[in-house]
Design an enzyme around this catalytic site. Sequence first.
Site, PDB file in Angstrom:
ATOM      1  N   GLU A  77       0.825  -1.208   0.000  1.00 17.61           N
ATOM      2  CA  GLU A  77       0.000   0.000   0.000  1.00 17.61           C
ATOM      3  C   GLU A  77       0.864   1.264   0.000  1.00 17.61           C
ATOM      4  O   GLU A  77       0.542   2.242  -0.670  1.00 17.61           O
ATOM      5  CB  GLU A  77      -0.945   0.005   1.204  1.00 17.61           C
ATOM      6  N   CYS A 100     -15.119   1.666 -21.723  1.00 16.40           N
ATOM      7  CA  CYS A 100     -16.522   1.583 -21.310  1.00 16.40           C
ATOM      8  C   CYS A 100     -17.207   0.321 -21.818  1.00 16.40           C
ATOM      9  O   CYS A 100     -18.090  -0.230 -21.141  1.00 16.40           O
ATOM     10  CB  CYS A 100     -17.273   2.832 -21.762  1.00 16.40           C
ATOM     11  N   TYR A 149      -6.152   6.798   4.404  1.00 17.47           N
ATOM     12  CA  TYR A 149      -6.371   5.803   3.358  1.00 17.47           C
ATOM     13  C   TYR A 149      -5.614   4.515   3.655  1.00 17.47           C
ATOM     14  O   TYR A 149      -6.182   3.420   3.590  1.00 17.47           O
ATOM     15  CB  TYR A 149      -5.943   6.333   1.980  1.00 17.47           C
ATOM     16  N   CYS A 199     -16.981  -2.446 -19.331  1.00 18.17           N
ATOM     17  CA  CYS A 199     -17.382  -2.146 -17.958  1.00 18.17           C
ATOM     18  C   CYS A 199     -18.603  -2.961 -17.557  1.00 18.17           C
ATOM     19  O   CYS A 199     -19.609  -2.991 -18.289  1.00 18.17           O
ATOM     20  CB  CYS A 199     -17.690  -0.657 -17.818  1.00 18.17           C
ATOM     21  N   CYS A 242     -24.249   3.639 -15.674  1.00 18.42           N
ATOM     22  CA  CYS A 242     -23.310   4.750 -15.491  1.00 18.42           C
ATOM     23  C   CYS A 242     -23.931   6.087 -15.897  1.00 18.42           C
ATOM     24  O   CYS A 242     -24.335   6.274 -17.055  1.00 18.42           O
ATOM     25  CB  CYS A 242     -22.038   4.494 -16.296  1.00 18.42           C
ATOM     26  N   CYS A 247     -12.065   1.815 -15.936  1.00 16.82           N
ATOM     27  CA  CYS A 247     -12.542   3.198 -15.830  1.00 16.82           C
ATOM     28  C   CYS A 247     -11.359   4.133 -15.589  1.00 16.82           C
ATOM     29  O   CYS A 247     -11.299   4.864 -14.606  1.00 16.82           O
ATOM     30  CB  CYS A 247     -13.564   3.301 -14.694  1.00 16.82           C
ATOM     31  N   ASP A 274      -9.552   5.626  -2.763  1.00 13.26           N
ATOM     32  CA  ASP A 274      -8.354   6.115  -3.435  1.00 13.26           C
ATOM     33  C   ASP A 274      -8.768   6.828  -4.719  1.00 13.26           C
ATOM     34  O   ASP A 274      -9.956   7.004  -5.006  1.00 13.26           O
ATOM     35  CB  ASP A 274      -7.365   4.976  -3.706  1.00 13.26           C
TER      36      ASP A 274
END
Length: 340
Positions: free
Chosen positions: A59, A222, A142, A225, A231, A215, A160
């Site tokens: 991370e 798209c 975070y 997706c 969306c 995305c 994030d």
Amino acid sequence: MNPGNGSTGAPARPAGAAGRATPAPESLHERVVHWFGEAARDLPWREPSCSPWGILVSEVMLQQTPVVRVLPVWREWLERWPSPAQLAAEPSGAAVRHWGRLGYPRRALRLHAAATAIVADHGGAVPATHDELLSLPGVGTYTAAAVAAFAFGRRETVVDTNIRRVHARLFGGSALPAPALTAAEMRRAVALLPADDALSVRWNAAVMELGAVICTARAPLCDACPVRDACAWVAAGRPAPEYVPKGQSWAGTDRQVRGAIVAVLRDADHPVPRALLMEAPVDLRMDGPATALSAPAGRPAALGTLHGLRAPGEQLERALAGLLADGLAEETERGIRLPG
């Protein structure tokens, strides 16, 4: 109060774009998590066998750094320091030296400081709760939420850049989220979080992955997706962003010079004379005291790169002063070196 530790009842329906019905969260959870199960990248920190320490390291390394650059350095770190205690037992300069070219080397110092605190305050085991993680040096909101979720299966609101972009498009109809995280974004993320602990962890990971590989900011896929039909941004005709993100400059900046100096120190076996850093010698064969730098054929590539920047003397001095002030370098009687 951590927003991820809210009610365990059914999640509220998040606000969508004006004048448009918002899909039920339960439907989105199922579709996105199913897509993730089939399309997720095979990353070592996602393996069930990965330790909480490995997840914490990943991370921190992944902040502002793409996966392809992190993978080899993460593997090398975990082979060298498979536990916080093993990293804490070495000087902080070792962390900087093995940070490689990930950039923002202060993250290496923060990981070393976190490892030291884990050993001193938590018996050498990465703490499991958001608040305990947040108390570690260099661990922000975070990272604390992400480690609590991905390492310990806790229900946390992880937000994030990738997640923010998916939420902005899917629910807000905007090409990009606001330049900085807003309270409204956090409320939306909290409302979307599944009530079930295990599902919340999968949802966090799945939306993050969706933003990273489908995305994306510049060229979203798209057609691939799993929630394209829901969306708001697609329904609105994929309008252009309301602002142009400002990319971080690099060439000619103090940050570039700082990175070049750190590279020289990282490749050196002994302290590097200040004068060698400040002025490019006419002959780079490294005769005399400069032989302390180890490099093939006697020519240190890192030093050549630093001198090739042709940075003015005042910028070199400023960059070095910043490294010394930040603890990324230290000055001894023999010269400049990574922290001991």
